[in-house]
Write a protein that holds these residues in place. Structure first.
Motif, PDB file in Angstrom:
ATOM      1  N   ALA A  67     -58.774  -4.281 -26.367  1.00 30.66           N
ATOM      2  CA  ALA A  67     -58.375  -5.681 -26.524  1.00 30.66           C
ATOM      3  C   ALA A  67     -57.393  -6.095 -25.430  1.00 30.66           C
ATOM      4  CB  ALA A  67     -57.740  -5.879 -27.898  1.00 30.66           C
ATOM      5  N   ALA A  68     -57.371  -7.392 -25.155  1.00 35.47           N
ATOM      6  CA  ALA A  68     -56.510  -7.901 -24.085  1.00 35.47           C
ATOM      7  C   ALA A  68     -55.038  -7.649 -24.363  1.00 35.47           C
ATOM      8  CB  ALA A  68     -56.759  -9.402 -23.894  1.00 35.47           C
ATOM      9  N   ASP A  69     -54.649  -7.559 -25.637  1.00 34.02           N
ATOM     10  CA  ASP A  69     -53.239  -7.313 -25.946  1.00 34.02           C
ATOM     11  C   ASP A  69     -52.920  -5.822 -26.021  1.00 34.02           C
ATOM     12  OD1 ASP A  69     -54.506  -6.700 -28.339  1.00 34.02           O
ATOM     13  OD2 ASP A  69     -52.949  -7.607 -29.581  1.00 34.02           O
ATOM     14  N   SER A  70     -53.922  -4.969 -25.729  1.00 35.30           N
ATOM     15  CA  SER A  70     -53.711  -3.520 -25.759  1.00 35.30           C
ATOM     16  C   SER A  70     -53.800  -2.870 -24.385  1.00 35.30           C
ATOM     17  CB  SER A  70     -54.744  -2.848 -26.675  1.00 35.30           C
ATOM     18  OG  SER A  70     -54.575  -3.261 -28.006  1.00 35.30           O
ATOM     19  N   TYR A  71     -54.433  -3.542 -23.432  1.00 33.81           N
ATOM     20  CA  TYR A  71     -54.673  -2.932 -22.117  1.00 33.81           C
ATOM     21  C   TYR A  71     -54.371  -3.923 -21.004  1.00 33.81           C
ATOM     22  CZ  TYR A  71     -57.173  -0.738 -18.220  1.00 33.81           C
ATOM     23  OH  TYR A  71     -57.497  -0.202 -17.002  1.00 33.81           O
ATOM     24  N   HIS A  72     -53.600  -3.453 -20.025  1.00 28.54           N
ATOM     25  CA  HIS A  72     -53.260  -4.280 -18.864  1.00 28.54           C
ATOM     26  C   HIS A  72     -53.375  -3.420 -17.606  1.00 28.54           C
ATOM     27  CE1 HIS A  72     -51.229  -7.498 -16.593  1.00 28.54           C
ATOM     28  NE2 HIS A  72     -50.616  -6.528 -15.952  1.00 28.54           N
ATOM     29  N   GLU A  73     -53.958  -4.007 -16.568  1.00 31.37           N
ATOM     30  CA  GLU A  73     -54.152  -3.267 -15.320  1.00 31.37           C
ATOM     31  C   GLU A  73     -53.353  -3.934 -14.208  1.00 31.37           C
ATOM     32  OE1 GLU A  73     -58.113  -1.326 -15.039  1.00 31.37           O
ATOM     33  OE2 GLU A  73     -58.238  -2.464 -13.161  1.00 31.37           O
ATOM     34  N   GLU A  98     -42.093  -8.833  -8.207  1.00 29.54           N
ATOM     35  CA  GLU A  98     -41.723  -9.732  -9.303  1.00 29.54           C
ATOM     36  C   GLU A  98     -42.907 -10.356 -10.034  1.00 29.54           C
ATOM     37  OE1 GLU A  98     -39.163 -13.772 -10.226  1.00 29.54           O
ATOM     38  OE2 GLU A  98     -38.485 -12.457  -8.605  1.00 29.54           O
ATOM     39  N   PRO A  99     -43.886 -10.989  -9.346  1.00 29.83           N
ATOM     40  CA  PRO A  99     -44.976 -11.602 -10.125  1.00 29.83           C
ATOM     41  C   PRO A  99     -45.799 -10.587 -10.910  1.00 29.83           C
ATOM     42  CG  PRO A  99     -45.385 -11.755  -7.754  1.00 29.83           C
ATOM     43  CD  PRO A  99     -43.978 -11.315  -7.916  1.00 29.83           C
ATOM     44  N   GLU A 100     -45.976  -9.392 -10.361  1.00 24.06           N
ATOM     45  CA  GLU A 100     -46.727  -8.369 -11.087  1.00 24.06           C
ATOM     46  C   GLU A 100     -45.949  -7.890 -12.317  1.00 24.06           C
ATOM     47  OE1 GLU A 100     -49.841  -7.738 -10.237  1.00 24.06           O
ATOM     48  OE2 GLU A 100     -49.553  -9.196  -8.622  1.00 24.06           O
ATOM     49  N   LEU A 101     -44.641  -7.735 -12.157  1.00 21.87           N
ATOM     50  CA  LEU A 101     -43.808  -7.300 -13.281  1.00 21.87           C
ATOM     51  C   LEU A 101     -43.694  -8.390 -14.339  1.00 21.87           C
ATOM     52  CD1 LEU A 101     -41.069  -5.393 -11.275  1.00 21.87           C
ATOM     53  CD2 LEU A 101     -42.764  -4.386 -12.824  1.00 21.87           C
ATOM     54  N   ARG A 102     -43.670  -9.632 -13.907  1.00 15.86           N
ATOM     55  CA  ARG A 102     -43.672 -10.734 -14.883  1.00 15.86           C
ATOM     56  C   ARG A 102     -44.960 -10.724 -15.703  1.00 15.86           C
ATOM     57  NH1 ARG A 102     -39.858 -14.648 -14.800  1.00 15.86           N
ATOM     58  NH2 ARG A 102     -38.391 -14.669 -13.042  1.00 15.86           N
ATOM     59  N   ALA A 103     -46.083 -10.437 -15.043  1.00 17.44           N
ATOM     60  CA  ALA A 103     -47.356 -10.369 -15.764  1.00 17.44           C
ATOM     61  C   ALA A 103     -47.344  -9.223 -16.773  1.00 17.44           C
ATOM     62  CB  ALA A 103     -48.507 -10.198 -14.771  1.00 17.44           C
ATOM     63  N   ILE A 104     -46.779  -8.082 -16.389  1.00 14.24           N
ATOM     64  CA  ILE A 104     -46.671  -6.958 -17.317  1.00 14.24           C
ATOM     65  C   ILE A 104     -45.794  -7.340 -18.500  1.00 14.24           C
ATOM     66  CG2 ILE A 104     -45.757  -4.627 -17.598  1.00 14.24           C
ATOM     67  CD1 ILE A 104     -46.611  -4.080 -14.693  1.00 14.24           C
ATOM     68  N   CYS A 105     -44.688  -8.021 -18.239  1.00 14.63           N
ATOM     69  CA  CYS A 105     -43.792  -8.432 -19.310  1.00 14.63           C
ATOM     70  C   CYS A 105     -44.475  -9.414 -20.261  1.00 14.63           C
ATOM     71  CB  CYS A 105     -42.513  -9.033 -18.735  1.00 14.63           C
ATOM     72  SG  CYS A 105     -41.381  -7.802 -18.035  1.00 14.63           S
ATOM     73  N   ARG A 106     -45.274 -10.326 -19.724  1.00 17.27           N
ATOM     74  CA  ARG A 106     -46.018 -11.241 -20.610  1.00 17.27           C
ATOM     75  C   ARG A 106     -46.964 -10.453 -21.506  1.00 17.27           C
ATOM     76  NH1 ARG A 106     -46.092 -14.480 -15.931  1.00 17.27           N
ATOM     77  NH2 ARG A 106     -48.167 -13.734 -15.356  1.00 17.27           N
ATOM     78  N   PHE A 107     -47.629  -9.474 -20.933  1.00 24.20           N
ATOM     79  CA  PHE A 107     -48.525  -8.619 -21.716  1.00 24.20           C
ATOM     80  C   PHE A 107     -47.761  -7.908 -22.823  1.00 24.20           C
ATOM     81  CE2 PHE A 107     -49.885  -4.063 -21.932  1.00 24.20           C
ATOM     82  CZ  PHE A 107     -51.046  -4.245 -22.687  1.00 24.20           C
ATOM     83  N   LEU A 108     -46.566  -7.419 -22.510  1.00 22.69           N
ATOM     84  CA  LEU A 108     -45.766  -6.672 -23.487  1.00 22.69           C
ATOM     85  C   LEU A 108     -45.008  -7.579 -24.453  1.00 22.69           C
ATOM     86  CD1 LEU A 108     -44.266  -3.920 -21.132  1.00 22.69           C
ATOM     87  CD2 LEU A 108     -46.194  -3.689 -22.711  1.00 22.69           C
ATOM     88  N   GLY A 109     -44.984  -8.872 -24.164  1.00 24.77           N
ATOM     89  CA  GLY A 109     -44.223  -9.789 -25.010  1.00 24.77           C
ATOM     90  C   GLY A 109     -42.733  -9.707 -24.768  1.00 24.77           C
ATOM     91  N   GLU A 110     -42.343  -9.416 -23.536  1.00 25.34           N
ATOM     92  CA  GLU A 110     -40.940  -9.267 -23.179  1.00 25.34           C
ATOM     93  C   GLU A 110     -40.555 -10.259 -22.084  1.00 25.34           C
ATOM     94  OE1 GLU A 110     -38.940  -7.358 -24.747  1.00 25.34           O
ATOM     95  OE2 GLU A 110     -40.240  -5.920 -25.767  1.00 25.34           O
ATOM     96  N   GLU A 111     -39.268 -10.521 -21.983  1.00 26.91           N
ATOM     97  CA  GLU A 111     -38.736 -11.332 -20.891  1.00 26.91           C
ATOM     98  C   GLU A 111     -38.591 -10.468 -19.643  1.00 26.91           C
ATOM     99  OE1 GLU A 111     -37.995 -14.613 -20.823  1.00 26.91           O
ATOM    100  OE2 GLU A 111     -38.775 -14.802 -22.876  1.00 26.91           O
TER     101      GLU A 111
END
Length: 339
Positions: free
Chosen positions: A183-189, A200-213
């Motif tokens: 599922a999209a909320d379980s896997y991020h590449e 920064e933009p890649e880490l922001r995307a990871i944080c959005r996936f994780l539900g974190e700031e």
């Protein structure tokens, strides 16, 4: 309150998994330890620990984790305290393992925990049986750079380059399967090349996936290398330096021409699918010093080609066994372990 789902960093070896571990560990809510090397072993040998509803069996498992041939010592935890917490905790394998990761997170006063190990990428089935709500972050890097970097590691010395090429091929096949099935909320590449070029933009995307700031400290992982990377691991020396693009495309200088030809002959389809252009020198594989390695590759790569079949058989065997309760269950909060 943010999520408390466990976070697992995966990828082909030498793809930047340690750098990504440090980036996530720099987040004020997340703790990702050095490679622990007990999760897969515990899962594979789980029958040997007996029924974990018995406290004595949980103690035996705890003692194996804390004093066996694992990397528990790298976590900076008190083995006796962790053992007692496992004994008094929920009677599942996932719970016992999660207690160790959670104890590590408490060292840093973080609510979220997880682990990092490249081998998890080829073992996502067992990982998700233990931690059904896990969030997987997979880092992908140009296979030729991975092969070049693997060739410089202590554990690859004396091995044919075919081993490294097959490792990347297998990892990319596992990545493709995860993309299709999770599922999209379980896997991020995330791509290594984009991450080091502009974190920064890649880490922001990871944080959005994780539900974190997002936290700016994540873009400076070298600040944590002394704490979270064991000094004996000399192959991780670059994690002590600022993030750089210096190694992107360095396969051109680090691999011999015949090795490049071999990589592109065996990995070309996957490289192109992922957007990595081939060098296009057009050298036929049957010429030059690499021809014997082309012939040897089928022998090295054979087990990887049967991976899907072996996974299906493992799932079938699991269905024939009595149902196991493996999944992590949160335990009651306890006092912090000593730092």
């Amino acid at each position: 309150m943010g999520s408390e789902r466990p976070v697992f960093v995966v990828g082909c070896p030498r793809s930047g998994t340690t750098m990504l571990q440090l980036m996530l560990h720099a987040h004020p809510r997340i703790a990702i330890p050095p490679e622990t090397r007990f999760l897969l072993g515990a899962y594979t040998d789980r029958a040997s620990f007996g029924d974990l509803r018995e406290p004595a069996n949980r103690r035996g498992l705890a003692e194996w984790i804390t004093s066996g041939k694992t990397a528990f010592a790298d976590l900076g935890l008190d083995p006796d305290s962790v053992t007692e917490e496992i004994v008094s905790g929920p009677p599942t394998l996932g719970s016992a393992l999660g207690i160790v990761f959670r104890a590590y997170a408490r060292r840093f006063d973080r609510p979220r925990w997880g682990d990092k190990r490249p081998a998890y990428l080829n073992n996502l089935g067992p990982l998700l049986r233990l931690f059904p709500d896990a969030q997987i972050v997979n880092i992908v890097r140009d296979g030729r750079d991975c092969v070049a970097s693997l060739g410089e590691t202590p554990w690859q010395q004396g091995k044919d380059v075919c081993h490294a090429i097959s490792d990347w091929a297998r990892a990319m096949d596992s990545s493709a399967l995860a993309r299709r099935t999770l599922a999209a909320d379980s896997y991020h590449e995330v791509r290594y090349e984009r991450l080091v070029a502009d974190p920064e933009p890649e880490l922001r995307a990871i944080c959005r996936f994780l539900g974190e700031e997002y936290d700016p400290a994540m873009a400076e992982p070298a600040r944590l290398a002394e704490v979270a990377v064991p000094s004996r691991k000399s192959w991780h020396r670059l994690t002590h330096e600022p993030v750089t693009t210096e190694r992107v495309g360095s396969w051109r200088e680090r691999l011999a021409p015949w090795q490049i030809t071999l990589c592109e002959a065996k990995l070309g389809g996957r490289l192109k699918e992922l957007g990595y252009p081939l060098s296009g020198d057009g050298s036929p594989w049957w010429r030059g010093p690499g021809r014997v390695h082309h012939l040897h590759y089928a022998h090295i790569d054979g087990p990887r080609r049967t991976l899907a079949t072996r996974r299906a058989l493992a799932r079938f065997r699991d269905r024939l066994r009595p149902a196991e309760e493996l999944a992590y269950r949160p335990a009651e909060p306890r006092e912090l372990l000593p730092h």
